[in-house]
Design an enzyme around this catalytic site. Structure first.
Site, short mmCIF file in Angstrom:
data_model
loop_
_atom_site.label_atom_id
_atom_site.label_comp_id
_atom_site.label_asym_id
_atom_site.label_seq_id
_atom_site.Cartn_x
_atom_site.Cartn_y
_atom_site.Cartn_z
N CYS A 103 29.58 31.08 27.89
CA CYS A 103 29.88 32.61 28.68
C CYS A 103 30.97 32.80 28.93
O CYS A 103 31.99 32.13 29.48
CB CYS A 103 29.44 32.31 29.72
SG CYS A 103 29.58 33.90 30.99
N TYR A 340 46.42 56.24 44.32
CA TYR A 340 44.99 55.27 43.53
C TYR A 340 44.83 54.53 44.55
O TYR A 340 44.50 53.18 44.90
CB TYR A 340 45.67 54.22 42.66
CG TYR A 340 47.27 54.25 41.58
CD1 TYR A 340 46.72 54.58 40.40
CD2 TYR A 340 48.42 53.80 42.18
CE1 TYR A 340 47.99 54.68 39.19
CE2 TYR A 340 49.37 54.14 40.60
CZ TYR A 340 49.01 54.82 39.67
OH TYR A 340 50.01 54.70 38.60
N CYS A 443 46.35 44.33 40.44
CA CYS A 443 45.47 43.03 39.64
C CYS A 443 46.04 42.04 38.44
O CYS A 443 45.07 42.08 38.25
CB CYS A 443 44.14 43.70 39.15
SG CYS A 443 44.20 45.08 38.64
#
Ligand code: SAH
Length: 497
Positions: A103, A340, A443
């Site tokens: 994965c 944002y 982020c």
């Protein structure tokens, strides 16, 4: 302004440890070698050096000696497959999840959680110092906020791709790294268990009623994704099926099955008939329930629609926003711009601290702004205004209009942009607004650092840095940075007169 993606990501990785140029032996694809791993790259891969090449090896860890096979050899760097760990790192752990290796999701789960945190903390500092040109001794580096409890089953959102299995029936799971090869799962270890339960219920329905799965190459088949979101505090679950079509056969039966799972409060279909990797199409149809789920952060309630951004780790989100609030150092009469702003999460969190001032939120997605306005109402918060549009455009327009409510006054500006960071035009406008403090929630440490360097040219310096782990087991990291004006002492005297 520099874009940080693709090749630049590779350069960023290579910059972590320069590759020596001398003694260069030419390695070929499929050749095997023994490599000493020195560092971890931004996608969680081990990095070592051999004969002048920087070599990236997925699954290898620093301090390990590993046997590798070269897969792709470029001029100065190469990608290799891990064949065997000859000397394991003391930080290596057995992956918790059975699908760990194929994965593409949790690329750090073979590393202890403590070391994951150390790696992320270092990456934030490295980026700010190297790309952001921050002088380390002038900054308060706060220790990373790791998850206090179990760093598993934390996610409140899943987007499971659905494809055809070998026997022609639909299967779901996650794509293997950098591919569209589906690794089947019925129990993802970072998702909340209720999300997995709903996913299994939907899959049973697909199989029972022979609903077809999307086939990417041919552009046929109906179901592309199962998108599920769960509100942490209320347990409400929103299900959205992304379809290559406009109708879901037997939807009545699905609604019956989902309502038996008590927490499912809405079912949407989303129409996406384009050949694209973008998950959601434009059209949403609510088949059952209410249009939003309701969650809480601190004491503020939020309505969240499927198109709106919402942080994926609820416990850590509260700590992230508390940090943003602390760094904003708000006085009750101040004006804050939250750029944002999404569904107004940070805006409403801050509004409570400027009871005699105002918050102005700006966001590009109309549904998110609708949620934001609704959220202000349901919390009886009146000192906020929300505007829809690109921050780099709207803020300028608002300043030019000099509306009384928004004025050009900005004591504090908060920005929380997507991965690509802030538009340079916006950074210009922010500098022109001359706030006393800027709080940057990011982020992506690389674009954060790039923007910090731009803001430094405009008179702002980094004062505090707080990394916060929103994504245990994978490499993502959230950071809050406080910037102040370089001649802040004078400003402070003026603003207090
Ligand atoms: N602060 C919010 C949202 C952060 S995510 C929260 O914590 O929940 C980044 C947000 O920026 C997303 O909602 C995205 O839709 C929005 N966005 C992306 N580009 C934008 C732009 N140019 N101008 C304004 N908002 C933008």
């Amino acid at each position: 302004m520099a874009k940080i993606k693709g090749k630049d990501r590779e350069k960023e990785q290579m910059g972590m440890s320069e590759c020596p140029k001398e003694d260069k032996k030419k390695w070929m694809k499929n050749e095997e070698a023994v490599l000493q791993i020195e560092d971890l790259g931004i996608d969680g891969e081990g990095i070592g050096h051999l004969d002048g090449y920087t070599v990236f090896v997925k699954g290898a860890l620093p301090d390990e000696s590993v046997k590798i096979r070269f897969m792709k050899v470029k001029k100065n760097y190469a990608y290799a497959r891990l064949i065997q760990v000859l000397k394991p790192s003391s930080d290596r752990v057995i992956p918790f999840c059975e699908s760990a290796s194929p994965c593409g999701g949790c690329t750090l789960q073979h590393l202890t959680y403590e070391r994951q945190l150390a790696v992320k903390e270092k990456r934030v500092k490295d980026c700010l110092v190297r790309i952001g040109k921050v002088e380390p001794e002038t900054v308060e580096w706060l220790p990373i906020l790791g998850m206090q409890d179990n760093p598993w089953h934390y996610r409140n959102k899943a987007q499971f791709p659905v494809r055809q299995g070998k026997d022609g029936t639909p299967v779901t799971g996650f794509f293997a790294g950098r591919s569209h090869h589906l690794i089947e799962t019925s129990d993802c270890a970072i998702q909340h268990p209720d999300i997995n339960k709903v996913m299994r219920c939907v899959m049973t329905f697909f199989r029972k009623y022979r609903i077809s799965a999307y086939e990417e190459e041919k552009g046929i088949g109906l179901v592309r994704h199962i998108y599920i979101r769960r509100a942490y505090h209320t347990g409400e679950i929103q299900v959205c099926l992304v379809l290559n079509g406009r109708e879901l056969p037997h939807s009545k039966e699905l609604i019956e099955q989902l309502t038996e799972l008590e927490d499912v409060t809405s079912l949407y279909i989303n129409v996406n008939t384009q050949k694209t990797n973008v998950i959601l199409g434009e059209e949403m149809k609510l088949l059952f329930g209410k249009s939003y789920i309701e969650d809480k952060i601190g004491s503020v309630r939020y309505h969240i629609s499927p198109q709106s951004f919402y942080q994926v780790n609820p416990l850590q989100t509260e700590r992230l926003y508390k940090t943003a609030l602390d760094f904003a150092e708000l006085q009750e009469k101040e004006t804050v711009w939250d750029l944002y702003c999404g569904i107004g999460t940070i805006s409403l969190f801050l509004a409570q601290s400027v009871s005699k001032g105002r918050v102005v939120g700006v966001e590009i997605i109309p549904e998110a702004i609708e949620n934001a306005k609704e959220n202000a109402q349901i919390n009886h918060i009146e000192n906020v205004d929300f505007y829809c549009g690109a921050a780099e455009e709207v803020v300028n327009t608002l300043l030019n209009e000099r509306e009384e409510k928004t004025a050009e006054k900005a004591d504090v500006v908060v920005v929380d942009p997507p991965r690509k960071g802030c538009d340079e035009k916006l950074l210009d406008t922010i500098a022109h607004m001359a706030p006393k403090r800027i709080v940057y929630v990011s982020c992506n440490p690389a674009t954060l650092a790039r923007d910090v360097a731009v803001l430094a040219e405009k008179g702002y310096q980094v004062e505090k840095v707080q990394p916060c782990d929103m994504f245990p087991q994978s490499t993502g990291i959230e950071t809050v940075v406080k910037l102040g004006r370089k001649n802040a002492e004078n400003d402070y005297c003026i603003s207090n007169k």
